[in-house]
Design a protein around this motif. Structure first.
Motif, PDB file in Angstrom:
ATOM      1  N   SER A   1      -1.676  -5.311  -3.079  1.00 17.61           N
ATOM      2  CA  SER A   1      -2.475  -4.749  -1.985  1.00 17.61           C
ATOM      3  C   SER A   1      -3.973  -4.832  -2.296  1.00 17.61           C
ATOM      4  O   SER A   1      -4.779  -4.073  -1.752  1.00 17.61           O
ATOM      5  N   HIS A   2      -4.317  -5.769  -3.221  1.00 19.81           N
ATOM      6  CA  HIS A   2      -5.721  -6.107  -3.518  1.00 19.81           C
ATOM      7  C   HIS A   2      -6.500  -4.932  -4.108  1.00 19.81           C
ATOM      8  O   HIS A   2      -7.639  -4.685  -3.755  1.00 19.81           O
ATOM      9  N   GLN A   3      -5.848  -4.216  -5.020  1.00 18.33           N
ATOM     10  CA  GLN A   3      -6.521  -3.135  -5.749  1.00 18.33           C
ATOM     11  C   GLN A   3      -6.443  -3.461  -7.243  1.00 18.33           C
ATOM     12  O   GLN A   3      -5.853  -2.723  -8.015  1.00 18.33           O
TER      13      GLN A   3
ATOM     14  N   GLU B   1      -0.248  -2.230  -6.398  1.00 18.55           N
ATOM     15  CA  GLU B   1      -1.715  -2.222  -6.307  1.00 18.55           C
ATOM     16  C   GLU B   1      -2.268  -3.643  -6.336  1.00 18.55           C
ATOM     17  O   GLU B   1      -3.158  -3.991  -5.556  1.00 18.55           O
TER      18      GLU B   1
ATOM     19  N   ALA C   1       0.836  -1.203   0.000  1.00 20.32           N
ATOM     20  CA  ALA C   1       0.000   0.000   0.000  1.00 20.32           C
ATOM     21  C   ALA C   1       0.868   1.249   0.000  1.00 20.32           C
ATOM     22  O   ALA C   1       0.578   2.239  -0.690  1.00 20.32           O
TER      23      ALA C   1
ATOM     24  N   LYS D   1      -7.220  -0.953 -10.308  1.00 16.83           N
ATOM     25  CA  LYS D   1      -6.170   0.053 -10.490  1.00 16.83           C
ATOM     26  C   LYS D   1      -4.917  -0.593 -11.086  1.00 16.83           C
ATOM     27  O   LYS D   1      -4.261  -0.026 -11.975  1.00 16.83           O
TER      28      LYS D   1
END
Length: 598
Positions: free
Chosen positions: A436-438, A433, A401, A441
Motif C-alpha cells: 500500500s506504498h508505505q 504496508e 491498507a 513503515k
C-alpha cells in the motif's frame, strides 16, 4: 485422540478394513457456482436419463466426492432398474454420506431383504432404532454390524447405550466391559461405561471409570469434560478446576474448557456430559468419527459423524468435526453449511465462525467472510485468532491498507511483545504496508520481524529483494536472499527471487541459472515462467524467451500482467527494458503466502 500408541497408519488401515464403501462418498452441495455440481440435475432431467446415463453420472459424482449428486443419480438409476443390487447399495451409501439418514434407512431395509449380513445397513437401521427408542431392535441390528476393531467397538458402545435405554444399566455396562481388543479400547470403554453409570445414579462407579480414563489419556477433551463435570458434583471446586487447568496448559484457551472454568469458579455444579441413551450413542459415534477424521479414515468417519448428527443434530463438536472433514478434502461449500448449523448458544460458535469465514473466502465470498470476522472481533477486540484470520483474508484479497490496519490491531493486542512467534504479525503488516506504498513503515516492520527471528527465510527474502528492487543496500540485500535460499533451496518462489535479483543487478547469466531452477521447482507458476523468458531474452536466447512467455500466458497470469506478456510476445523486450516492479511484488506476495507456517 484415541492414544499416542494408536498410530495414524494403524487406524487408517482399521478404517479401511472395517467397512468396504463403494468409492469416495464425501458430499458437496449444488448451490454455489464454484461447485463442480453447479449444473445440478432437475427432477425433469433425472426422469429423462437412461439407467446407464444415471449410473455413469453417479460414478463421476462419486469420484468427485459429491455425495449429493451421486445419491440423486443412483436413486434415478435405481428407479429404472429397481432390482439392481449394486445400484441399491451405492444409492444407500451416498444417502448416508449426504446425511439423508431417513432415506438411507428405506434403502437399507431393501438391502437387508436380500442380504441380511450387510453390516453398514445393519448399523444405519440400528441407529434409526435408537432414535425411535426401539431398544431391542437396535441391539439386534447393531450387534450384526461388526467386522473389525473399529466396528466392534462402535457396536459394543451403541449396543450398551441401547441396553441402558431399555432400562438395563447393569447389562449395558457388562456388555461393554466384556469387549476385548486393541490397547486403545479401554479409554472408550471407561468413558462410556462411566457415563452410563452416571445416568444410572451410580456416581461412585462413574467416578472410578472417569478417573481411569483420565489416567489413560488426560489430553482427550471429552474425558476431561466428563471427569471434570463429575468432580464438580462429587468432590470439590479445586479438584475439578485442576483437571481443566492441566488441559489448558496443553491446549490453551479451548472455549469449552474456558466456559467450564468460569462455571466452576462461579460455584456451579456441572451436569453429566450426556442426558439420555440417544445422546450417549451420538457421543460414541462422534468420538470414533472425529478420531478417524484426524487419522486418514475420512469415508468411514463421514458415516459415523452423519449418524451422530442424525441422533443429535446440534452436537457442536460433531458439527465442527464434520466441517473439518469437508475442509480436509477441499469441499468449502459443504463445510460452510455445516458450520452454519453450530448453535449460537454454544461456546464453540466463535470457532465455527472463524472456520466459516475461511471457507467463505475459499468459495470466493470474501465480503461475507470479512463481515463475519468483523462481527467476531466486535465481541472480543483482542481475539488474536479472529484478527489474524481477517488480516489474512484482506491480504489475500489485496485490500492492503485494510490488512495493515488489521494487523496493527493484532500487534496492539499481543500479550507478550517479546515472543518470537510475534514475528508473523510484523511480517504480514510489513507486506501490507509495502503493497500500500508505505515503505518506511514496511521496512521498520520487516526489521522488527528479523529481530524476533533473525533467520526467518521469508522475511529475509522479502526485505532483501525490496532493497535490491529499490537500488539500496545491494550487498546486504543479496546476502539476505542467499541466506533465504540456503534455508529453503527447494522453495521455487524464493529461488525465483534470487534469480530476479541477479536480473535486476544485470547479471543475466546467473539470473538464467537460478530462474531455470525456480521453473523446475514451480513449473505451473506464470510469473516465474515470465521472469525466465525475460532472462533468456537478455542473454540472446530469444526463441526460448518467447516459448516461456507463451507458457506464462497459458498459465493464467494475473490480469494486470497479461497485457505485458502479450506485448513481449509481439515485440520482445526493448534494449533498455527494466523489470516491472509489479511482478516483483507479486513474487513477494507468493513467497509470503508459502511462508505462512514459518
Amino acid at each position: 485422540m484415541i492414544s499416542h500408541r494408536c498410530t495414524r497408519s494403524t487406524l487408517a488401515a482399521l478404517a479401511l478394513a472395517a467397512l468396504v464403501l463403494p468409492g469416495p462418498v464425501l458430499a458437496q452441495t449444488p448451490e454455489h457456482p464454484t461447485d463442480s455440481t453447479a449444473q445440478f440435475p432437475t427432477s425433469h432431467d433425472l426422469k429423462n436419463l437412461t439407467t446407464a446415463g444415471s449410473y455413469l453420472a453417479a460414478r463421476h459424482a462419486s469420484v468427485e466426492r459429491d455425495a449429493v449428486a451421486a445419491a440423486e443419480f443412483y436413486r434415478s438409476a435405481l428407479r429404472t432398474d429397481p432390482k439392481n443390487n449394486e445400484l441399491l447399495d451405492r444409492a444407500f451409501i451416498s444417502s448416508v454420506a449426504e446425511g439423508d439418514i431417513d432415506g438411507a434407512v428405506k434403502l437399507a431395509d431393501r438391502i437387508l431383504a436380500t442380504d441380511k449380513s450387510n453390516r453398514v445397513a445393519r448399523l444405519v437401521v440400528g441407529v434409526h432404532d435408537i432414535k425411535l427408542k426401539k431398544w431391542a431392535a437396535a441391539q439386534r441390528n447393531i450387534n450384526q454390524s461388526v467386522r473389525g476393531p473399529i466396528t466392534d467397538l462402535v457396536a459394543a458402545l451403541l449396543s450398551g447405550w441401547a441396553a441402558y435405554g431399555a432400562g438395563d444399566a447393569k447389562s449395558a455396562v457388562a456388555s461393554i466391559d466384556k469387549l476385548t481388543g486393541p490397547e486403545w479400547y479401554p479409554l472408550f470403554k471407561d468413558l462410556h461405561t462411566g457415563m452410563i453409570d452416571e445416568l444410572a445414579g451410580k456416581e461412585k462407579d462413574a467416578g472410578m471409570r472417569f478417573a481411569r480414563a483420565y489416567k489413560l489419556d488426560d489430553s482427550m477433551l471429552r474425558v476431561v469434560e466428563a471427569y471434570g463435570h463429575w468432580l464438580t458434583r462429587n468432590k470439590d471446586e479445586n479438584a475439578a478446576a485442576a483437571v481443566y487447568e492441566a488441559f489448558d496448559k496443553k491446549l490453551p484457551r479451548h472455549p469449552l474448557v474456558e466456559d467450564a472454568l468460569r462455571e466452576i469458579h462461579a460455584g456451579k455444579k456441572l451436569p453429566p456430559l450426556v442426558d439420555s441413551a440417544q445422546a450417549g450413542a451420538a457421543e460414541a459415534l462422534y468420538g470414533i468419527g472425529a478420531t478417524l477424521t484426524r487419522r486418514g479414515g475420512e469415508d468411514l468417519a463421514l458415516v459415523y459423524l452423519q449418524l451422530a448428527l442424525y441422533l443429535e443434530p446440534n452436537h457442536p463438536l460433531a458439527l465442527l468435526a464434520l466441517g473439518d472433514l469437508y475442509e480436509s478434502v477441499k469441499k468449502p461449500e459443504m463445510a460452510i453449511k455445516i458450520y452454519e448449523r453450530v448453535p449460537a448458544s454454544s461456546p464453540l460458535k466463535r470457532n465455527a465462525q472463524i472456520q466459516l469465514a475461511s471457507d467463505l473466502d475459499a468459495a470466493d465470498r470474501g465480503d461475507d467472510a470479512i463481515k463475519i470476522l468483523q462481527g467476531v472481533i466486535a465481541k472480543d477486540p483482542k481475539d488474536l485468532e479472529a484478527i489474524m484470520a481477517l488480516g489474512n483474508i484482506q491480504r489475500g484479497r489485496k485490500k492492503f491498507a485494510d490488512c495493515a490496519e488489521t494487523y496493527s490491531k493484532a500487534i496492539d493486542a499481543l500479550p507478550d511483545a517479546t515472543d518470537k512467534n510475534n514475528m508473523f504479525y510484523y511480517y504480514y503488516r510489513g507486506i501490507c504496508e509495502e503493497r500500500s506504498h508505505q515503505w518506511p513503515k514496511a521496512e521498520a516492520d520487516m526489521k522488527k520481524a528479523l529481530q524476533l527471528q533473525p533467520d526467518q527465510p521469508h522475511v529475509l527474502n522479502y526485505l532483501g529483494y525490496s532493497w535490491i528492487d529499490q537500488g539500496v543496500h545491494l550487498d546486504e540485500g543479496m546476502k539476505m536472499i542467499k541466506r533465504a535460499v540456503d534455508q529453503r533451496p527447494d522453495d521455487g518462489y524464493i529461488v525465483d527471487s534470487l534469480g530476479w535479483a541477479y536480473y535486476k543487478l544485470g547479471d543475466y547469466n546467473e539470473a538464467v541459472t537460478n530462474l531455470e531452477r525456480a521453473v523446475d521447482l514451480k513449473p505451473e507458476d506464470p510469473t516465474i515462467n515470465d521472469h525466465l523468458g525475460d532472462a533468456y531474452w537478455k542473454v540472446g536466447r530469444k526463441l526460448e524467451a518467447k516459448f516461456q512467455w507463451a507458457h506464462a500466458r497459458d498459465l493464467k497470469p494475473d490480469p494486470d500482467d497479461l497485457p505485458k506478456i502479450l506485448a513481449k510476445l509481439q515485440n520482445g523486450l526493448p534494449d533498455n527494458a527494466a523489470p516491472a516492479a509489479a511482478a516483483a511484488s507479486a513474487d513477494k506476495k507468493k513467497a509470503d503466502d508459502k511462508g505462512k507456517g514459518g
